[in-house]
Design an enzyme around this catalytic site. Structure first.
Site, PDB file in Angstrom:
ATOM      1  N   ASP A 133       1.026  -1.090  -0.145  1.00  0.00           N
ATOM      2  CA  ASP A 133      -0.098  -0.027   0.036  1.00  0.00           C
ATOM      3  C   ASP A 133       0.795   1.205   0.032  1.00  0.00           C
ATOM      4  O   ASP A 133       1.892   1.225   0.649  1.00  0.00           O
ATOM      5  CB  ASP A 133      -0.728   0.019   1.355  1.00  0.00           C
ATOM      6  N   CYS A 188     -15.751   7.257   0.183  1.00  0.00           N
ATOM      7  CA  CYS A 188     -15.303   5.853   0.019  1.00  0.00           C
ATOM      8  C   CYS A 188     -16.616   5.305  -0.185  1.00  0.00           C
ATOM      9  O   CYS A 188     -17.637   5.122   0.144  1.00  0.00           O
ATOM     10  CB  CYS A 188     -14.508   5.251   1.041  1.00  0.00           C
TER      11      CYS A 188
END
Length: 342
Positions: A104, A215
């Site tokens: 990530d 999101c």
């Protein structure tokens, strides 16, 4: 010049491996001020309060899993340590997976506190660093390797593929599974270079499914359900029990779980995909075929040493009187019950 760059890249990879080994030696709770436990060399099924694996090993006693200790021989890569990826990593860590590779490039923010894993004091840290610290405290038996970069960029893609191919539990061997826990199409295409993801919204860019600054999966409940389903199928695949789902969706608004079988495309535009399909066919063909034995059903109480017989307590006449007339129905349709005569 090219040789110097190549030597530097090799040296960087060597240092990364040494750093990963050094991190794995630093076990929380072993005299370095940590509050964790010491490493456990062998899983035990002993049912005591001090055994962190006793409930997991119970799956073996129940006959669900034949060899749960095998979980320690697998390496799994998780791409995307966000709402789903972080919970997935925690579940696999608690299950005692052998090695986790985390990828990530984002940092922990206070806006991430709607999730189940990250904590406020970790704000500002990279997600992979924060995750590694938390996961080591949960289970020091697991090996961790973290990479803080964007896999979709040209400069990072080759290193990502190298770690997938050589970052297994034993250095030089590939990982056993790669889990895609990303929220954008570009990263999915990078991960699934030979197996593009199923795009449900036809002719619509995935970015249009989100609203700016929001999101798509912002509830911790949704993340927990999705991560749980993912890890459940990972365990079934690795430990060979139950049925692994090819595709299992989740409609949170209706509590609906659509399923379907996904098959490879023999006309895939990716040459590497077609090559892997052929290799998989050869691998399956080489497996020994299992003969299906049809067991005859044992007839119970046909004859016994005590002369016991099963006799209906209702006579034919009583049974007939308790049933009503059967209507004349088209072929293939029957009544579930009849109304008795009054």
């Amino acid at each position: 010049m090219a040789e110097s760059v190549e030597r530097l890249q090799q040296r960087v990879q060597e240092l990364e491996r040494e750093l990963a080994q050094e991190r794995n030696r630093r076990v929380p709770g072993s005299g370095e001020g940590g509050g964790g436990r010491i490493r456990i060399e062998k899983m035990s099924s002993e049912v005591v309060d001090s055994n962190p694996y006793s409930r997991l090993m119970a799956l073996k006693r129940m006959g669900i899993v034949s060899d749960y200790e095998k979980i320690r021989t697998f390496a799994v890569a998780i791409v995307g340590v966000g709402g789903v990826g972080s919970v997935t990593a925690e579940m696999l860590t608690r299950c005692g997976i052998g090695k986790l590779l985390l990828f990530d490039y984002d940092k922990v923010e206070l806006a991430n506190m709607n999730r189940l894993f990250f904590q406020p004091h970790q704000a500002g840290l990279s997600k992979v660093q924060a995750a590694e610290h938390t996961l080591r405290n949960i289970n020091p038996d697991v090996l961790f390797e973290v990479h803080n970069y964007n896999i979709t960029t040209v400069e990072n893609f080759q290193h990502f593929m190298d770690r997938i191919s050589n970052g297994g539990l034993e250095e030089g061997k590939p990982v056993d599974l790669v889990l895609s826990c990303v929220d954008n199409f570009e990263a999915r295409m990078t991960i699934n270079t030979c197996a593009p993801p199923l795009v449900v919204a036809a002719n619509i860019d995935e970015k249009t499914l989100k609203r700016e600054g929001v999101c798509a999966a912002s509830l911790p409940t949704t993340m927990g359900v999705v991560a749980g389903i993912l890890v459940q199928n990972v365990l079934k695949f690795l430990l060979n029990f139950g049925t692994v789902s090819f595709y299992l969706g989740y409609n949170a608004m209706q509590d609906f779980f659509p399923t379907m079988s996904m098959k490879p495309n023999p006309q895939c535009d990716d040459r590497n995909c077609r090559k892997q399909q052929e290799e998989y066919k050869k691998k399956v063909a080489a497996l020994p075929k299992q003969e299906v034995m049809q067991e005859e059903e044992e007839i119970i109480h046909e004859d016994n040493d005590w002369g016991i017989e099963l006799v209906s307590e209702v006579s034919e006449e009583e049974l007939k009187n308790s049933s009503g007339p059967v209507p004349d129905l088209p072929e293939g349709i029957t009544v579930a019950y009849t109304i008795p005569k009054k």
